[in-house]
Enzyme design. Structure first.
Site, PDB file in Angstrom:
ATOM      1  N   LYS A  58       0.834  -1.194   0.000  1.00  0.00           N
ATOM      2  CA  LYS A  58       0.000   0.000   0.000  1.00  0.00           C
ATOM      3  C   LYS A  58       0.876   1.253   0.000  1.00  0.00           C
ATOM      4  O   LYS A  58       1.990   1.253   0.521  1.00  0.00           O
ATOM      5  CB  LYS A  58      -0.909   0.015   1.234  1.00  0.00           C
ATOM      6  CG  LYS A  58      -1.888  -1.155   1.301  1.00  0.00           C
ATOM      7  CD  LYS A  58      -2.952  -1.063   0.211  1.00  0.00           C
ATOM      8  CE  LYS A  58      -3.925  -2.221   0.267  1.00  0.00           C
ATOM      9  NZ  LYS A  58      -3.372  -3.486  -0.216  1.00  0.00           N
ATOM     10  N   ASP A  59       0.326   2.327  -0.584  1.00  0.00           N
ATOM     11  CA  ASP A  59       1.068   3.572  -0.722  1.00  0.00           C
ATOM     12  C   ASP A  59       1.405   4.201   0.628  1.00  0.00           C
ATOM     13  O   ASP A  59       0.660   4.064   1.603  1.00  0.00           O
ATOM     14  CB  ASP A  59       0.255   4.579  -1.537  1.00  0.00           C
ATOM     15  CG  ASP A  59       0.127   4.169  -2.995  1.00  0.00           C
ATOM     16  OD1 ASP A  59       1.134   4.236  -3.713  1.00  0.00           O
ATOM     17  OD2 ASP A  59      -0.978   3.777  -3.403  1.00  0.00           O
ATOM     18  N   LYS A  60       2.518   4.915   0.642  1.00  0.00           N
ATOM     19  CA  LYS A  60       2.934   5.638   1.846  1.00  0.00           C
ATOM     20  C   LYS A  60       2.145   6.942   2.008  1.00  0.00           C
ATOM     21  O   LYS A  60       1.693   7.270   3.101  1.00  0.00           O
ATOM     22  CB  LYS A  60       4.438   5.940   1.777  1.00  0.00           C
ATOM     23  CG  LYS A  60       4.967   6.708   2.977  1.00  0.00           C
ATOM     24  CD  LYS A  60       6.483   6.906   2.866  1.00  0.00           C
ATOM     25  CE  LYS A  60       7.020   7.631   4.085  1.00  0.00           C
ATOM     26  NZ  LYS A  60       8.502   7.779   4.028  1.00  0.00           N
TER      27      LYS A  60
END
Length: 333
Positions: free
Chosen positions: A75-77
């Site tokens: 998942k994106d930061k």
């Protein structure tokens, strides 16, 4: 880096898109968990942390090795994300004491095995588009409905290639073909994956040139059966198969070059072989050429000119690509 093209050929829409904790919200759609077993499944909400950051923080807080933890997808930061992490049941007491200012454990259940990459159904997204013109809201809604019907080209998004995309692809080329050393195995795998993904994206652009308003399946394509989750290559592409494709029972796939991956045949292979590389020693894969967004909703705040779009995508597809499809322009290289 090749420019990502789309099936809809409309005038580019001018809005602003930002990846941050308020404007980019993701929630994992999980597989069904057993409710019993030797692994805790923790539903975790996090902000300003990538999945590897999350794993590192959990491992440190629980005083365990990070490879004891399992996750279904990265998942994106720069987002608010909710995902599921597996933890051996023997650490249940330590988990109850775990505290972190960017990590919140929402709930837990049990499962019989560790989570591995791909152990999810998809992801739900809630994204804010800024500086949207009121007259474009209807266009956005219409485009999303159209894309959900004919499919979105399943490109790898710009995140796959890193901040210095071209530089990373050159490093990967040197690693594969020359004596370029990369000590960190995780980094070398990421670079090779980006290199393979670039071939897929280039192939997909070429296949879209052969298509009109919807993706054109070809004789010799390798298909994936949705229900069986198996690949197959028919001897001939028939009208019945075309109907199955239109009814979303099967989907053509593209190649990420490497070892032990199915290759297409006939007409499909003539295009695919231009984007193949048999020198790559890592495992190859096949990827759905198109995916179908679902659960779509659009709302607009005329006071702020902010348009909120909600949708669900299958696993391994990119929300940023759907935003690019709506805008009909690439957000980044």
């Amino acid at each position: 880096m090749i420019k990502r093209e789309f099936l809809q050929d409309h005038k580019s829409l001018d809005f602003k898109f930002y990846q941050n904790v308020d404007d980019f919200i993701v929630e994992e759609v999980p597989i069904k968990f057993a409710g019993r077993g030797n692994f805790i499944i923790a539903k975790i909400k996090k902000q300003k942390l990538g999945t590897w950051d999350l794993i590192e923080s959990l491992a440190k807080g629980l005083r365990i090795y990070d490879n004891e933890l399992g996750y279904a997808g990265l998942k994106d930061k720069n987002a608010t994300t909710t995902q599921y992490i597996s933890i051996p049941k023997k650490y249940s007491k330590d988990l109850k004491q775990f505290r972190h200012n960017k990590i919140k454990i929402l709930e837990t259940t049990l499962h019989g095995s560790k989570l591995n990459i791909g152990d999810l159904i998809g992801n739900k997204f809630e994204i804010n588009l800024h500086e949207v013109q009121a007259q474009d809201v209807g266009k956005i809604e219409k485009l999303l409905k159209q894309i959900s019907k004919v499919g979105m080209p399943n490109y790898f998004g710009f995140q796959r290639f890193g901040y210095d995309g071209l530089e990373n692809l050159e490093k990967a080329r040197k690693y594969i073909y020359e004596d370029y050393q990369i000590k960190d195995r995780k980094i070398s795998k990421m670079l090779v994956a980006a290199y393979q993904s670039d071939f897929f994206n280039k192939w997909l652009v070429e296949r879209l040139k052969q298509s009109d308003d919807s993706f054109k399946a070809m004789d010799g394509d390798v298909f994936r059966d949705y229900r069986e989750d198996k690949f197959f290559t028919p001897k001939n592409f028939t009208e019945i198969m075309q109907k199955d494709f239109e009814d979303k029972k099967i989907v053509p796939t593209g190649l990420l070059p490497g070892q032990k991956a199915f290759r297409s045949i006939k007409d499909a292979r003539k295009i695919e072989e231009m984007f193949d590389d048999t020198y790559i020693k890592e495992k190859g894969y096949r990827r759905d050429a198109i995916v179908y967004p679902s659960d779509i909703s659009v709302s607009f705040d005329k006071n702020t000119n902010k348009c909120k779009v909600k949708f669900t995508l299958p696993k391994a597809s990119y929300a940023t690509v759907l935003i690019e499809n709506i805008a009909n322009r690439n957000l980044k290289a």
